[in-house]
Structure formats: structure tokens, C-alpha cells
Design a protein around this motif. Structure first.
Motif, PDB file in Angstrom:
ATOM      1  N   GLU A  24       0.851  -1.188   0.000  1.00 19.82           N
ATOM      2  CA  GLU A  24       0.000   0.000   0.000  1.00 19.82           C
ATOM      3  C   GLU A  24       0.889   1.242   0.000  1.00 19.82           C
ATOM      4  O   GLU A  24       1.651   1.479   0.946  1.00 19.82           O
ATOM      5  N   LEU A  25       0.823   2.009  -1.071  1.00 23.69           N
ATOM      6  CA  LEU A  25       1.593   3.246  -1.158  1.00 23.69           C
ATOM      7  C   LEU A  25       0.853   4.340  -0.398  1.00 23.69           C
ATOM      8  O   LEU A  25      -0.314   4.623  -0.673  1.00 23.69           O
ATOM      9  N   LEU A  26       1.529   4.966   0.554  1.00 22.48           N
ATOM     10  CA  LEU A  26       0.908   5.995   1.385  1.00 22.48           C
ATOM     11  C   LEU A  26       1.222   7.393   0.866  1.00 22.48           C
ATOM     12  O   LEU A  26       0.329   8.152   0.523  1.00 22.48           O
ATOM     13  N   ASP A  27       2.484   7.741   0.828  1.00 28.00           N
ATOM     14  CA  ASP A  27       2.904   9.043   0.295  1.00 28.00           C
ATOM     15  C   ASP A  27       3.656   8.777  -0.999  1.00 28.00           C
ATOM     16  O   ASP A  27       4.781   8.280  -0.984  1.00 28.00           O
ATOM     17  N   THR A  28       3.035   9.104  -2.120  1.00 33.05           N
ATOM     18  CA  THR A  28       3.594   8.725  -3.418  1.00 33.05           C
ATOM     19  C   THR A  28       4.288   9.865  -4.140  1.00 33.05           C
ATOM     20  O   THR A  28       4.763   9.682  -5.257  1.00 33.05           O
ATOM     21  N   SER A  49       6.508   6.872   1.215  1.00 29.30           N
ATOM     22  CA  SER A  49       6.212   5.940   2.305  1.00 29.30           C
ATOM     23  C   SER A  49       5.234   4.886   1.810  1.00 29.30           C
ATOM     24  O   SER A  49       4.447   5.116   0.885  1.00 29.30           O
ATOM     25  N   LEU A  50       5.309   3.717   2.431  1.00 31.63           N
ATOM     26  CA  LEU A  50       4.439   2.610   2.043  1.00 31.63           C
ATOM     27  C   LEU A  50       4.148   1.749   3.259  1.00 31.63           C
ATOM     28  O   LEU A  50       4.789   1.872   4.305  1.00 31.63           O
ATOM     29  N   HIS A  51       3.177   0.861   3.114  1.00 28.11           N
ATOM     30  CA  HIS A  51       2.792  -0.043   4.200  1.00 28.11           C
ATOM     31  C   HIS A  51       2.675  -1.454   3.642  1.00 28.11           C
ATOM     32  O   HIS A  51       2.153  -1.660   2.542  1.00 28.11           O
TER      33      HIS A  51
END
Length: 396
Positions: A24-28, A49-51
Motif C-alpha cells: 500500500e503506497l501511502l505518500d507517493t 512511504s508505504l505499508h
């Protein structure tokens, strides 16, 4: 990087993409006000950022960054990055300055596995405890007596005493540890001989009725590190099982030890020397088989040389992620009618890999999806004794 023969780049905007459905890409997005010509820049102050979920399987993942500037220039940059904590460590312990880490990394990736490469200093300072399995490759052509010093033996002992799973591979360790009770205690073998006949020592074959009966490998060919100059053999004792012998010889090349709460394997030659040769099993198949044994699959009772029937229902798929083929292995503790199906994430049927009566034991099927889209698929095994489900990721 902005090459010096380019112009300054202003208002550089970066957008991160990834096709892995489990990430899951959070800040792309990331922005660089200016990247001067001839300089490099990072987005450390404005990172992506990613999860990933807790059950994420560590692997190499391809990311793409789409870069654009205020002047209208655009470019895409793709790169591979390791995501997740690998469950397997490779201790790269070659005292003569050689390193076969790249060779091991390539072989493990071909087997669908990602590894952490660590040095002996990390291993001897408690660094093994976070790993489910450890591969320790060691040699010192210049001074074989320095192989596995006391600190290194203590680190291996502590890891195994805590229930670890470890594979030791070296062509000189047996000579260095000849007569040392440590080798017997933690690997269930005694050193037999050095420099097994070199012609025979170039090939290994699975011991009859052992867990790798019918398999064979060669220490030549494509991908071989060509560092098998002095293969050694061993004598398995009561708590050890012979796996492979050298071709045209009774000399044992690899044995496994079902110890007191731990599992270990000792190979009397460098496994990185295995190569791809027509008519022999691939290095990744041989190494995968050994690592699967460390997982408790196809365990052979020490001393009897015959395969024990599985005691539990199990299902696994590898390599994972895969493309183009997926190997599915399952263990049946009892015979009966079974079905092995592939489903998509909506639960819709995609394929049936096996259906009908099956005997107790370890079975294998291969899925070669045609026309299937990238994504996660479910493997479902239905048996009279229960149902098992596992996931596999198809990446095209």
C-alpha cells in the motif's frame, strides 16, 4: 543524478508507482525545488512511504518513479528494492578474502528466496537469532585450520540450542574440525576423508530411500562458483541421515541432523559450486530441497534411511512470487479423495491442479497459468482430514 552536460532542473516532481498488490503506497509524491546540473539529489527530506501487512513475504519489488520538471521534461526510472525482513541469513565467512555472496543471492532468487548477507562479526554478536534459517558458507584455502573459530562455533551452538535451523557448507570444515565433539554434537557426523576422488567429487547423487532419492547435482556448469577443489566426506552417526553421496562412491557428501530441538545440515563441499548441467537437478532445486528439510518436510528418522510418512497436513507453493510456473507441494498424513484448486481473491475457481484419490505422502503439482492477470491467487487443498489454503503472487 543530473549529468553536468544537462541544464539545471527546476521544480522536479516525483511520483512513485508499484504494481505489487500487497504493498500500500501511502505518500507517493516527492518534490525537489532544484537539481543543479552535475549534482545528485535525494528525497531524504521528503521521502515516499508505504505499508506492508504483517504476513508479507520478504522479496525484491520493482518500483517506478515518474519524474517531471516545470519545463515539461519527463522521464521514468525503475528500480528493484528489498521489502520486508528476510527469514534466511547467509553468513559469508571466507577467510581468504573471497566472497560468494552474489552467487548465493542469484541462486536463492532463482529458488524464490531472498536472503540477508551478514558477516561473521554480526553472527557472533547475537545476529543470528532473528532468522528462521541460517546458511553458513565458509572456507580458507590459505589456512584451513582457521575455519570456524571458537566464537563462530559458539554462535552456531547458541543458535541451534535455541531451536534454530542451520545449513553449514564448506570443503575444509571437516578437516579443521576432525575429532572435535562439536561437529558430532551439532551436525551428527564425524569427518571421514579430504579430497574425495576429484572426478567423483564433481557430482552428487541422492542416497537410495533417502529424502532426495533420484536427485543429482554437478559442481560444474552455468552458475557454478568453481571453488570445489577439495571435497570432503563424512560418516553420519545415530542422529543423522545421509542425504547425498558422491557419484560412483559410498562417500557421503551431505547429511542432515535431527538434533535435540534443532535441525542442521552439513555439506562437505561448497554448495555455491553447484551449476546447471543437462541431466542434473538445478542448484536452486537442490538448495530448496535442503531448506525445505530444515522446515521439517520429508524428515527421515535417523538411522533407518527410509522416509517417514507425514504426520500433518501441509501445503506450500514456490517460488513466491512466481512467473511463469508455480510448484505446489502438499503432504497427506492419510490416503483419500482430494482436490487441489486455484482460486482468485474473490473466491472464483481458476484451475484444478489435482482431483481424485491420493496416497499418504508428499505430492507435487505445477500450475502454469495462461492468460491469468498479475495478482494474488489462493491454493486450496481439500482432503478427508481437513482443508489447507495458501497464497501465491503472480508477477508478470
Amino acid at each position: 543524478a543530473n549529468a553536468e552536460y544537462y541544464l539545471d532542473a527546476f521544480s522536479v516532481n516525483g511520483v512513485l508507482r508499484c504494481d505489487d498488490p500487497e504493498i500500500e503506497l501511502l505518500d507517493t509524491t516527492s518534490v525537489w525545488p532544484i537539481i543543479p546540473a552535475g549534482f545528485e539529489s535525494s528525497n531524504e527530506s521528503d521521502p515516499f512511504s508505504l505499508h506492508v501487512p504483517d504476513e508479507f513475504v520478504s522479496r525484491m519489488v520493482t518500483f517506478t518513479v515518474f519524474l517531471s520538471t516545470s519545463e515539461g521534461y519527463e522521464v521514468e526510472v525503475s528500480f528493484d528494492a528489498l521489502v520486508g525482513q528476510p527469514s534466511i541469513a547467509l553468513v559469508n565467512d571466507h577467510g581468504n578474502g573471497s566472497s560468494y555472496a552474489d552467487n548465493w543471492t542469484d541462486k536463492m532468487l532463482a529458488a524464490g528466496q531472498v536472503i540477508d548477507v551478514i558477516d561473521p562479526a554480526t553472527a557472533t554478536s547475537g545476529g543470528l537469532s532473528i532468522y528462521e534459517k541460517v546458511i553458513w558458507t565458509t572456507a580458507n584455502d590459505n589456512n584451513p585450520d582457521e575455519i570456524l573459530n571458537q566464537d563462530e562455533r559458539d554462535a552456531i551452538a547458541a543458535y541451534l540450542d535455541a531451536g534454530g535451523r542451520l545449513l553449514l557448507t564448506s570443503q575444509f570444515a571437516g578437516d579443521a574440525l576432525d575429532g572435535d565433539p562439536w561437529l558430532t554434537q551439532y551436525f551428527g557426523v564425524e569427518h571421514d576423508q579430504d579430497q574425495v576422488n576429484y572426478t567423483n567429487g564433481m557430482m552428487i547423487q541422492g542416497v537410495t530411500d533417502g529424502p532426495f532419492d533420484g536427485m543429482s547435482g554437478a559442481m560444474i556448469g552455468e552458475g557454478s562458483a568453481q571453488n570445489n577443489s577439495s571435497p570432503s566426506s563424512m560418516t553420519p552417526l545415530e542422529n543423522a541421515v545421509p542425504f547425498y553421496h558422491y557419484l560412483n562412491s559410498d562417500a557421503i557428501a551431505i547429511a542432515g541432523c535431527n538434533g535435540n530441538g534443532f535441525l542442521s545440515i552439513y555439506a562437505g563441499f561448497p554448495l555455491e559450486a553447484l551449476g546447471t548441467v543437462t541431466g542434473r537437478d538445478t542448484p536452486e532445486d537442490i538448495i530448496s530441497g535442503l531448506l525445505n528439510w530444515l522446515d521439517g518436510e520429508s524428515i527421515v528418522e535417523p538411522g533407518n534411511g527410509s522416509s517417514a510418512l507425514p504426520t500433518e497436513l501441509s501445503l506450500e507453493a514456490y517460488p513466491n512470487p512466481f512467473n511463469p510456473d508455480l510448484t505446489v507441494r502438499f503432504s497427506l498424513p492419510q490416503p483419500g479423495e482430494i482436490t487441489l484448486d486455484v482460486l482468485n481473491m474473490l473466491g472464483r475457481h481458476v484451475a484444478t491442479l489435482q482431483a481424485g484419490p491420493a496416497v499418504a505422502g508428499v505430492h507435487q503439482a505445477v500450475w502454469r497459468p495462461e492468460g491469468a492477470a498479475s495478482g494474488i491467487y489462493l491454493l486450496r487443498l481439500n482432503t478427508p482430514g481437513g482443508t489447507k489454503i495458501t497464497k501465491a503472487l503472480l508477477m508478470k
